[in-house]
Design a protein around this motif. Structure first.
Motif, PDB file in Angstrom:
ATOM      1  N   MET B   1       0.794  -1.276  -0.002  1.00 20.98           N
ATOM      2  CA  MET B   1      -0.230   0.072   0.024  1.00 20.98           C
ATOM      3  C   MET B   1       0.910   1.398  -0.024  1.00 20.98           C
ATOM      4  N   PRO B   2       0.561   2.108  -0.845  1.00 23.77           N
ATOM      5  CA  PRO B   2       1.331   3.312  -0.752  1.00 23.77           C
ATOM      6  C   PRO B   2       1.252   4.021   0.706  1.00 23.77           C
ATOM      7  N   LEU B   3       2.488   4.899   0.954  1.00 26.53           N
ATOM      8  CA  LEU B   3       2.410   5.774   1.863  1.00 26.53           C
ATOM      9  C   LEU B   3       1.671   6.898   1.634  1.00 26.53           C
ATOM     10  N   ARG B   4       1.296   7.526   2.862  1.00 26.49           N
ATOM     11  CA  ARG B   4       0.507   8.876   2.440  1.00 26.49           C
ATOM     12  C   ARG B   4       1.484   9.684   1.656  1.00 26.49           C
ATOM     13  N   ARG B   7       4.310  11.757   3.148  1.00 24.59           N
ATOM     14  CA  ARG B   7       5.561  11.422   3.732  1.00 24.59           C
ATOM     15  C   ARG B   7       6.516  11.289   2.431  1.00 24.59           C
ATOM     16  N   VAL B   8       6.017  11.610   1.145  1.00 24.67           N
ATOM     17  CA  VAL B   8       6.753  11.601   0.128  1.00 24.67           C
ATOM     18  C   VAL B   8       7.459  12.875  -0.321  1.00 24.67           C
ATOM     19  N   ARG B  10       9.792  14.508   1.476  1.00 20.38           N
ATOM     20  CA  ARG B  10      10.049  15.182   2.759  1.00 20.38           C
ATOM     21  C   ARG B  10      11.433  14.575   2.874  1.00 20.38           C
ATOM     22  N   VAL B  11      12.173  15.421   3.562  1.00 21.02           N
ATOM     23  CA  VAL B  11      13.644  15.082   4.162  1.00 21.02           C
ATOM     24  C   VAL B  11      13.397  14.108   5.427  1.00 21.02           C
ATOM     25  N   GLY B  12      13.974  13.037   5.383  1.00 21.94           N
ATOM     26  CA  GLY B  12      13.785  12.074   6.622  1.00 21.94           C
ATOM     27  C   GLY B  12      14.440  12.459   7.792  1.00 21.94           C
ATOM     28  N   VAL B  13      14.206  11.774   9.001  1.00 25.13           N
ATOM     29  CA  VAL B  13      14.820  12.175  10.320  1.00 25.13           C
ATOM     30  C   VAL B  13      15.472  10.911  10.737  1.00 25.13           C
ATOM     31  N   VAL B  14      15.905   9.662  10.138  1.00 19.86           N
ATOM     32  CA  VAL B  14      16.402   8.637  10.496  1.00 19.86           C
ATOM     33  C   VAL B  14      17.940   8.920  10.125  1.00 19.86           C
ATOM     34  N   GLY B  15      18.290   9.352   9.048  1.00 18.11           N
ATOM     35  CA  GLY B  15      19.294   9.749   8.387  1.00 18.11           C
ATOM     36  C   GLY B  15      20.539   8.875   7.570  1.00 18.11           C
ATOM     37  N   ALA B  16      20.422   7.657   8.133  1.00 24.90           N
ATOM     38  CA  ALA B  16      21.042   6.547   7.271  1.00 24.90           C
ATOM     39  C   ALA B  16      20.534   5.379   7.466  1.00 24.90           C
ATOM     40  N   PRO B  17      20.853   4.464   6.549  1.00 28.01           N
ATOM     41  CA  PRO B  17      20.301   2.939   6.838  1.00 28.01           C
ATOM     42  C   PRO B  17      20.638   2.488   8.256  1.00 28.01           C
TER      43      PRO B  17
END
Lengths: 152, 55
Positions: B1-4, B7-8, B10-17
Protein backbone atom coordinates in the motif's frame (compact mmCIF):
# COMPACT_ATOMS: atom_id res chain seq x y z
CA UNK A 1 -3.32 17.72 20.52
CA UNK A 2 -2.52 20.85 22.47
CA UNK A 3 0.23 23.15 21.20
CA UNK A 4 3.50 22.90 23.07
CA UNK A 5 6.65 24.92 22.71
CA UNK A 6 9.88 23.33 21.52
CA UNK A 7 11.30 23.76 25.00
CA UNK A 8 8.59 21.55 26.44
CA UNK A 9 9.14 18.61 24.11
CA UNK A 10 10.64 15.44 25.48
CA UNK A 11 13.24 13.39 23.65
CA UNK A 12 11.93 11.37 20.74
CA UNK A 13 12.97 7.74 20.24
CA UNK A 14 12.19 5.02 17.75
CA UNK A 15 12.32 1.28 17.63
CA UNK A 16 11.82 -1.35 15.00
CA UNK A 17 10.36 -4.64 16.20
CA UNK A 18 10.85 -7.43 13.71
CA UNK A 19 8.62 -10.47 13.44
CA UNK A 20 10.43 -13.17 11.50
CA UNK A 21 8.35 -15.03 8.94
CA UNK A 22 5.87 -17.34 10.60
CA UNK A 23 6.72 -16.26 14.12
CA UNK A 24 4.19 -13.54 14.85
CA UNK A 25 1.60 -14.18 17.52
CA UNK A 26 -0.52 -11.09 17.83
CA UNK A 27 -2.81 -11.37 20.82
CA UNK A 28 -3.41 -7.68 21.43
CA UNK A 29 -0.93 -7.68 24.31
CA UNK A 30 1.47 -5.27 22.59
CA UNK A 31 -1.31 -2.80 21.83
CA UNK A 32 -2.54 -3.01 25.40
CA UNK A 33 0.89 -2.26 26.85
CA UNK A 34 1.49 0.58 24.40
CA UNK A 35 -1.83 2.18 25.21
CA UNK A 36 -1.11 1.81 28.92
CA UNK A 37 2.05 3.90 28.45
CA UNK A 38 0.08 6.51 26.53
CA UNK A 39 -2.73 6.60 29.06
CA UNK A 40 -0.25 6.95 31.92
CA UNK A 41 1.25 10.01 30.20
CA UNK A 42 4.62 8.28 29.94
CA UNK A 43 4.87 8.59 26.18
CA UNK A 44 3.12 10.19 23.24
CA UNK A 45 3.09 8.11 20.08
CA UNK A 46 4.32 10.28 17.22
CA UNK A 47 4.22 7.80 14.37
CA UNK A 48 3.62 4.15 13.59
CA UNK A 49 4.28 2.21 10.41
CA UNK A 50 4.14 -1.47 9.60
CA UNK A 51 6.79 -2.64 7.16
CA UNK A 52 7.06 -5.87 5.24
CA UNK A 53 10.13 -7.02 3.36
CA UNK A 54 9.76 -9.64 0.64
CA UNK A 55 12.34 -12.32 0.00
CA UNK A 56 13.64 -10.22 -2.88
CA UNK A 57 14.12 -7.23 -0.56
CA UNK A 58 11.13 -5.25 -1.73
CA UNK A 59 9.76 -3.15 1.12
CA UNK A 60 6.13 -2.21 1.59
CA UNK A 61 4.88 0.19 4.21
CA UNK A 62 1.44 0.26 5.74
CA UNK A 63 -0.12 3.08 7.67
CA UNK A 64 -1.82 2.24 10.93
CA UNK A 65 -5.12 3.03 9.27
CA UNK A 66 -4.45 0.38 6.61
CA UNK A 67 -4.76 -2.35 9.21
CA UNK A 68 -8.06 -4.11 9.53
CA UNK A 69 -9.38 -4.70 13.01
CA UNK A 70 -7.25 -1.98 14.53
CA UNK A 71 -9.09 -2.34 17.80
CA UNK A 72 -8.08 -0.01 20.63
CA UNK A 73 -5.12 1.28 18.60
CA UNK A 74 -7.59 3.22 16.50
CA UNK A 75 -7.63 5.97 19.09
CA UNK A 76 -3.92 6.64 18.44
CA UNK A 77 -4.44 7.12 14.74
CA UNK A 78 -5.73 10.68 14.93
CA UNK A 79 -2.81 11.72 17.14
CA UNK A 80 -0.03 10.57 14.81
CA UNK A 81 2.22 13.29 13.43
CA UNK A 82 3.41 11.30 10.40
CA UNK A 83 7.00 12.28 11.14
CA UNK A 84 8.60 9.55 9.07
CA UNK A 85 9.30 10.28 5.42
CA UNK A 86 9.56 7.81 2.57
CA UNK A 87 13.38 7.91 2.87
CA UNK A 88 13.08 6.84 6.50
CA UNK A 89 11.14 3.75 5.49
CA UNK A 90 14.08 2.60 3.35
CA UNK A 91 16.57 3.36 6.10
CA UNK A 92 14.60 1.56 8.79
CA UNK A 93 13.86 -1.44 6.61
CA UNK A 94 17.59 -1.93 6.10
CA UNK A 95 17.64 -3.66 9.48
CA UNK A 96 14.96 -6.19 8.49
CA UNK A 97 15.52 -9.70 7.27
CA UNK A 98 13.85 -10.74 4.00
CA UNK A 99 10.44 -12.28 4.62
CA UNK A 100 9.86 -10.44 7.87
CA UNK A 101 7.31 -7.94 9.09
CA UNK A 102 8.22 -5.09 11.41
CA UNK A 103 6.44 -2.50 13.45
CA UNK A 104 8.07 0.92 13.61
CA UNK A 105 7.09 3.20 16.43
CA UNK A 106 8.24 6.75 17.11
CA UNK A 107 7.43 8.20 20.48
CA UNK A 108 8.07 11.22 22.61
CA UNK A 109 9.24 10.54 26.14
CA UNK A 110 6.79 12.75 27.97
CA UNK A 111 8.24 11.58 31.29
CA UNK A 112 11.58 13.18 30.40
CA UNK A 113 10.26 16.50 29.14
CA UNK A 114 9.95 18.35 32.49
CA UNK A 115 13.43 17.27 33.55
CA UNK A 116 14.97 18.20 30.20
CA UNK A 117 13.23 21.56 30.29
CA UNK A 118 14.47 22.18 33.83
CA UNK A 119 18.01 21.25 32.81
CA UNK A 120 17.88 23.77 29.97
CA UNK A 121 16.53 26.49 32.26
CA UNK A 122 19.41 25.71 34.61
CA UNK A 123 21.89 26.37 31.82
CA UNK A 124 22.57 22.76 30.96
CA UNK A 125 22.88 21.39 27.48
CA UNK A 126 22.62 17.82 26.31
CA UNK A 127 26.00 16.69 25.03
CA UNK A 128 25.47 12.94 24.87
CA UNK A 129 22.77 10.36 25.24
CA UNK A 130 22.21 6.78 24.24
CA UNK A 131 21.09 3.37 25.23
CA UNK A 132 23.18 0.68 26.88
CA UNK A 133 22.45 -2.70 25.29
CA UNK A 134 21.82 -5.57 27.68
CA UNK A 135 24.54 -7.41 25.76
CA UNK A 136 27.06 -4.78 26.87
CA UNK A 137 26.03 -5.19 30.51
CA UNK A 138 26.41 -8.96 30.21
CA UNK A 139 29.85 -8.56 28.64
CA UNK A 140 30.93 -6.13 31.37
CA UNK A 141 29.80 -8.46 34.15
CA UNK A 142 31.46 -11.44 32.51
CA UNK A 143 34.71 -9.49 32.13
CA UNK A 144 34.56 -8.58 35.82
CA UNK A 145 33.94 -12.18 36.80
CA UNK A 146 36.80 -13.38 34.62
CA UNK A 147 39.11 -10.84 36.25
CA UNK A 148 38.39 -12.04 39.80
CA UNK A 149 41.20 -14.36 40.95
CA UNK A 150 40.14 -17.89 41.82
CA UNK A 151 39.36 -17.97 45.53
CA UNK A 152 39.19 -14.16 45.58
CA UNK B 1 0.00 0.00 0.00
CA UNK B 2 1.35 3.44 -0.78
CA UNK B 3 2.51 5.81 1.90
CA UNK B 4 0.49 8.90 2.55
CA UNK B 5 1.39 11.75 0.23
CA UNK B 6 2.64 13.79 3.18
CA UNK B 7 5.52 11.36 3.65
CA UNK B 8 6.80 11.55 0.08
CA UNK B 9 9.41 14.10 -0.93
CA UNK B 10 10.16 15.18 2.61
CA UNK B 11 13.56 15.13 4.26
CA UNK B 12 13.79 12.11 6.53
CA UNK B 13 14.69 12.10 10.19
CA UNK B 14 16.51 8.76 10.48
CA UNK B 15 19.45 9.91 8.39
CA UNK B 16 21.11 6.67 7.34
CA UNK B 17 20.34 2.98 6.86
CA UNK B 18 19.77 1.30 10.20
CA UNK B 19 21.85 -1.73 11.15
CA UNK B 20 20.22 -4.65 12.85
CA UNK B 21 21.06 -4.78 16.53
CA UNK B 22 21.90 -8.03 18.25
CA UNK B 23 18.73 -9.69 19.40
CA UNK B 24 18.49 -9.45 23.19
CA UNK B 25 16.91 -12.87 23.56
CA UNK B 26 19.88 -14.39 21.79
CA UNK B 27 22.29 -12.71 24.18
CA UNK B 28 20.76 -14.24 27.26
CA UNK B 29 20.03 -17.65 25.76
CA UNK B 30 23.50 -19.25 25.32
CA UNK B 31 25.32 -20.84 28.19
CA UNK B 32 24.34 -23.40 30.75
CA UNK B 33 22.17 -21.16 32.85
CA UNK B 34 20.35 -18.37 31.01
CA UNK B 35 18.06 -17.79 33.96
CA UNK B 36 21.01 -17.19 36.26
CA UNK B 37 22.58 -14.87 33.67
CA UNK B 38 19.41 -12.82 33.47
CA UNK B 39 19.38 -12.56 37.26
CA UNK B 40 22.95 -11.28 37.26
CA UNK B 41 22.07 -8.58 34.74
CA UNK B 42 19.07 -7.57 36.80
CA UNK B 43 21.28 -7.34 39.88
CA UNK B 44 23.77 -5.18 37.99
CA UNK B 45 21.18 -2.48 37.40
CA UNK B 46 19.66 -2.68 40.88
CA UNK B 47 20.63 -0.03 43.43
CA UNK B 48 22.56 -0.99 46.51
CA UNK B 49 24.94 -3.50 44.98
CA UNK B 50 28.65 -3.12 45.75
CA UNK B 51 30.40 -0.63 43.52
CA UNK B 52 32.47 -1.84 40.64
CA UNK B 53 33.43 1.51 39.15
CA UNK B 54 37.13 2.05 38.59
CA UNK B 55 38.29 5.21 36.89
Amino acid sequence: MEERSLDELGPVDYLVVEFPAGKSNFTGEMAKELLALVDAGTIRVVDILILTKDQDGTVEAMELSDIEELGELARLESELAELLAADDVIHLAAAMDPGSTAGVIIWENLWAAPFASAARRSGGQLIANGRIPIQAIIASIQADEAAIPVGG
Amino acid sequence: MPLRAARVGRVGVVGAPVAKTAVVAAAVTPGPSPVAKTAVVAAAVTPGRPGRRRI
